[in-house]
Motif scaffolding. Structure first.
Motif, PDB file in Angstrom:
ATOM      1  N   ASP A 195       0.724  -1.369  -0.090  1.00 13.49           N
ATOM      2  CA  ASP A 195      -0.185  -0.099  -0.112  1.00 13.49           C
ATOM      3  C   ASP A 195       0.977   1.335   0.019  1.00 13.49           C
ATOM      4  O   ASP A 195       1.694   1.475   1.047  1.00 13.49           O
TER       5      ASP A 195
ATOM      6  N   ARG B 158      -2.275  -4.056  -9.753  1.00 16.00           N
ATOM      7  CA  ARG B 158      -2.031  -2.469  -9.239  1.00 16.00           C
ATOM      8  C   ARG B 158      -3.308  -1.551  -9.602  1.00 16.00           C
ATOM      9  O   ARG B 158      -3.877  -1.225 -10.504  1.00 16.00           O
ATOM     10  N   ASN B 159      -3.750  -1.342  -8.505  1.00 16.32           N
ATOM     11  CA  ASN B 159      -5.061  -0.365  -8.507  1.00 16.32           C
ATOM     12  C   ASN B 159      -6.206  -1.187  -9.376  1.00 16.32           C
ATOM     13  O   ASN B 159      -6.948  -0.560 -10.117  1.00 16.32           O
TER      14      ASN B 159
ATOM     15  N   ARG C  54      -0.783   6.598  -4.562  1.00 15.99           N
ATOM     16  CA  ARG C  54      -1.951   6.280  -4.946  1.00 15.99           C
ATOM     17  C   ARG C  54      -1.841   5.161  -5.477  1.00 15.99           C
ATOM     18  O   ARG C  54      -2.721   4.917  -6.584  1.00 15.99           O
ATOM     19  N   GLU C  55      -1.248   4.276  -5.100  1.00 18.15           N
ATOM     20  CA  GLU C  55      -1.019   2.779  -5.555  1.00 18.15           C
ATOM     21  C   GLU C  55      -1.369   1.570  -4.372  1.00 18.15           C
ATOM     22  O   GLU C  55      -0.820   1.927  -3.434  1.00 18.15           O
ATOM     23  N   VAL C  56      -2.154   0.892  -5.107  1.00 20.54           N
ATOM     24  CA  VAL C  56      -2.291  -0.482  -4.257  1.00 20.54           C
ATOM     25  C   VAL C  56      -2.104  -1.732  -5.101  1.00 20.54           C
ATOM     26  O   VAL C  56      -2.558  -1.963  -6.104  1.00 20.54           O
ATOM     27  N   TRP C  57      -0.861  -2.380  -4.526  1.00 22.55           N
ATOM     28  CA  TRP C  57      -0.397  -3.537  -5.361  1.00 22.55           C
ATOM     29  C   TRP C  57      -1.005  -4.739  -4.390  1.00 22.55           C
ATOM     30  O   TRP C  57      -0.558  -4.900  -3.585  1.00 22.55           O
TER      31      TRP C  57
END
Length: 260
Positions: free
Chosen positions: A118, A136-137, A123-126
């Motif tokens: 996170d 990713r996102n 602004r990225e969630v892997w």
């Protein structure tokens, strides 16, 4: 394999931890060095505490290995273990740069089966789950189809002259995010030639693996997790078509480090 829905719950916990780190990012928190060259801050410890409480509630039987918690050999008898870096890329966090992430992996029988990074400042969630791909996102990831080492993109600040045929791309401080760049096809190769900690790479290794990357240690050997030392000798993540060539190029340097 992990229970259905567990990966989503881990991602929600990582997001909560990311929000805490973001809320404290621009505040007056304490910072110091655990040992020379290894920075830490109050926020690392706050995020670590939150993660331990939340993840223990999810799987009370799982062991624990974290950068900010004293190690306990009891984890070695656990079939499942959380491998956590509350803020991977602390240097960027301290400098107000976005190249940091909360890193959580669930390791089962020595291999990561859930991985989450996170990175709220980016602004990225892997996310990745063994056998179900990496994202990713919400967008599925795939490594670049490179088959020649010359021209390969490497996240780095500088390269030795012997590697002048490689191409530098922007490097976040978080090694997990650098490995994730290979998963996203934004880099072709990430290599370290030193002893490193499992918590730095466990989540990202699964993300890259599920995106189709080849992943080994610096000598081309398989990686294992929840080892007694909690360390591995380097990590090499790359597009599959250049992995053998990368191992061959780095092998002498890696052996020299091991002999030192």
């Amino acid at each position: 394999m992990p229970e259905a829905g567990l990966a989503s719950e881990v991602a929600a916990i990582a997001a909560e931890a990311g929000r805490l780190a973001m809320a404290r990012w621009d505040t007056d928190f304490k910072r110091w060095e655990k040992v020379p060259g290894s920075p830490v801050c109050d926020v690392d410890l706050e995020v670590d505490s939150l993660l331990r409480i939340r993840l223990a509630a999810l799987l009370p039987d799982a062991g624990w290995l974290s950068e900010e918690t004293a190690d306990n050999a009891r984890r070695l008898s656990a079939r499942r273990i959380w491998v956590v870096d509350p803020i991977d890329g602390t240097r960027d966090y301290l400098r107000g740069r976005p190249g940091w992430a909360v890193s959580i992996a669930l390791v089962e029988d020595g291999q990561p089966v859930i991985g989450v990074l996170d990175a709220p400042a980016r602004r990225e969630v892997w996310t990745a789950e063994a056998g179900n791909g990496a994202f990713r996102n919400g967008a599925r990831l795939a490594v670049a189809p490179r088959d020649t080492l010359a021209g390969a993109r490497v996240p780095a600040d500088q390269l030795p002259r012997v590697d002048s045929d490689l191409v530098m791309v922007a490097k976040p401080n978080s090694i997990a995010l650098r490995i994730a760049m290979v998963a996203a096809g934004e880099a072709d190769l990430l290599a370290t030639i030193r002893w490193g900690n499992e918590w730095d790479v466990a989540a990202a290794v699964l993300i890259a693996r599920e995106a189709g990357a080849a992943i080994t240690d610096a000598l081309g050997r398989p990686l294992a997790f929840n080892t007694p030392s909690g360390q591995a000798f380097g990590v090499l993540a790359s597009a599959p078509g250049i992995h053998d060539a990368a191992v061959e190029r780095l092998a002498d340097r890696a052996r020299e480090v091991l002999r030192a």
